[in-house]
Design an enzyme around this catalytic site. Sequence first.
Site, PDB file in Angstrom:
ATOM      1  N   SER A  37      52.015  -9.675  -3.825  1.00 46.89           N
ATOM      2  CA  SER A  37      52.376 -10.894  -4.555  1.00 46.89           C
ATOM      3  C   SER A  37      51.621 -11.056  -5.866  1.00 46.89           C
ATOM      4  O   SER A  37      52.030 -11.852  -6.715  1.00 46.89           O
ATOM      5  CB  SER A  37      52.130 -12.125  -3.681  1.00 46.89           C
ATOM      6  OG  SER A  37      50.794 -12.158  -3.219  1.00 46.89           O
ATOM      7  N   ASP A 334      46.939 -20.991  -7.213  1.00 43.69           N
ATOM      8  CA  ASP A 334      47.209 -21.503  -5.870  1.00 43.69           C
ATOM      9  C   ASP A 334      46.119 -20.975  -4.929  1.00 43.69           C
ATOM     10  O   ASP A 334      45.128 -20.402  -5.396  1.00 43.69           O
ATOM     11  CB  ASP A 334      48.629 -21.124  -5.427  1.00 43.69           C
ATOM     12  CG  ASP A 334      48.842 -19.626  -5.213  1.00 43.69           C
ATOM     13  OD1 ASP A 334      47.850 -18.871  -5.247  1.00 43.69           O
ATOM     14  OD2 ASP A 334      49.997 -19.209  -5.026  1.00 43.69           O
ATOM     15  N   HIS A 337      46.294 -16.796  -5.604  1.00 41.27           N
ATOM     16  CA  HIS A 337      46.643 -16.025  -6.799  1.00 41.27           C
ATOM     17  C   HIS A 337      46.013 -16.585  -8.080  1.00 41.27           C
ATOM     18  O   HIS A 337      45.905 -17.795  -8.237  1.00 41.27           O
ATOM     19  CB  HIS A 337      48.165 -16.004  -6.972  1.00 41.27           C
ATOM     20  CG  HIS A 337      48.889 -15.516  -5.745  1.00 41.27           C
ATOM     21  ND1 HIS A 337      49.475 -16.395  -4.845  1.00 41.27           N
ATOM     22  CD2 HIS A 337      49.114 -14.269  -5.287  1.00 41.27           C
ATOM     23  CE1 HIS A 337      50.024 -15.685  -3.866  1.00 41.27           C
ATOM     24  NE2 HIS A 337      49.820 -14.400  -4.102  1.00 41.27           N
TER      25      HIS A 337
END
Length: 371
Positions: A37, A334, A337
Amino acid sequence: MASRRTNFAAVAAALFSIIAVCKGDLKSGASFVFGDSLVDSGNNNYLPTLSKADIRPNGIDFKASDGEPTGRFTNGRTIADISGELLGQRRYAPPFLAPNTSGSVLLDGVNYASGGGGILNATGKLFVNRLGMDIQVDYFNITRKQLDDLLGKAKAKEFLTKKSIFSITIGSNDFLNNYLLPVVSAGTRVAESPDNFINDLISNLKNQLTRLYTLDARKFVVANVGPIGCIPYQKTINNVAENECVSLPNQLARQYNGQLRDLLAELNDNLPGAKFCLANVYDLVYELINNYEHYGFKTASKACCGNGGSYAGIVPCGPTSSMCNDRSDYVFWDPYHPSEAANLILAKYIVDGDTKYISPINLRQLLALDD
């Protein structure tokens, strides 16, 4: 009539590709991006998975989409996006699973990364679906054949060996969403020592990188695992002080990183014509966290977008999440990340930095090899 239109479109696409090659548009190079991600550009949008970032406010600062979510797990560009820009690439590498990722679009490279993916196939199974590294390499094999059809075998091989960078950012989920996952991984931790688990990771990654080499990948940049004990999620669930990180995840990351360095040195010695560069993300992010004020940030502990605990580190970013006023003040977007502001700093060091953070050469030097 429909058939004629289809044939005309196919011919036009082929001609466009030939013109692009003849005009030298391939000189800007291409990025083939593998990972999780941290660099996913939207592949998970096309999967029935619990790991998704196609909801607001993700992407709020991504100018190419006018602030609409694209599936990137940050507020703007990923480190892969920014690195490509700095190297002069014309467009961002599109997600492999997007229906329009075909034809001349492939000449910008392709992004295979997937939120929740890992080196091991079992990693991220709590998300139901994700693309692990083995599947990502399988998908590149499909692209490889498409490039032969697009450019011809000789030109395609030259394009891949000389004009393309293969970026691999993977491994964090193998710890966070596998070995260290509360409850789910308890049996794994009892059954397998950290040494054996990390040996397994390195063995699998070696096979994956070697497969890419057999498919004509030559210029590699492989990121090590960052200080995952310092992310807001880990700090929140372990209830540590603001200036502290969780020791076990960082210890495991450092152990893995040491073996990764040895692996890349081995591959550089044993795979003729290949150049493997190590992106020292661990030390780079750790520097950013420890000296965040020097880099213009106001916090390196709290997530800009998230909820739960002292560091907004439990609930992922979504429409009902709390969000900070100035995203550029935060190292973390977040619970997991980096923000675009942090990604900008990381990318600049990896593209143009010295051997402290990228070795044996930086990305700009890597792309220029054989020119």
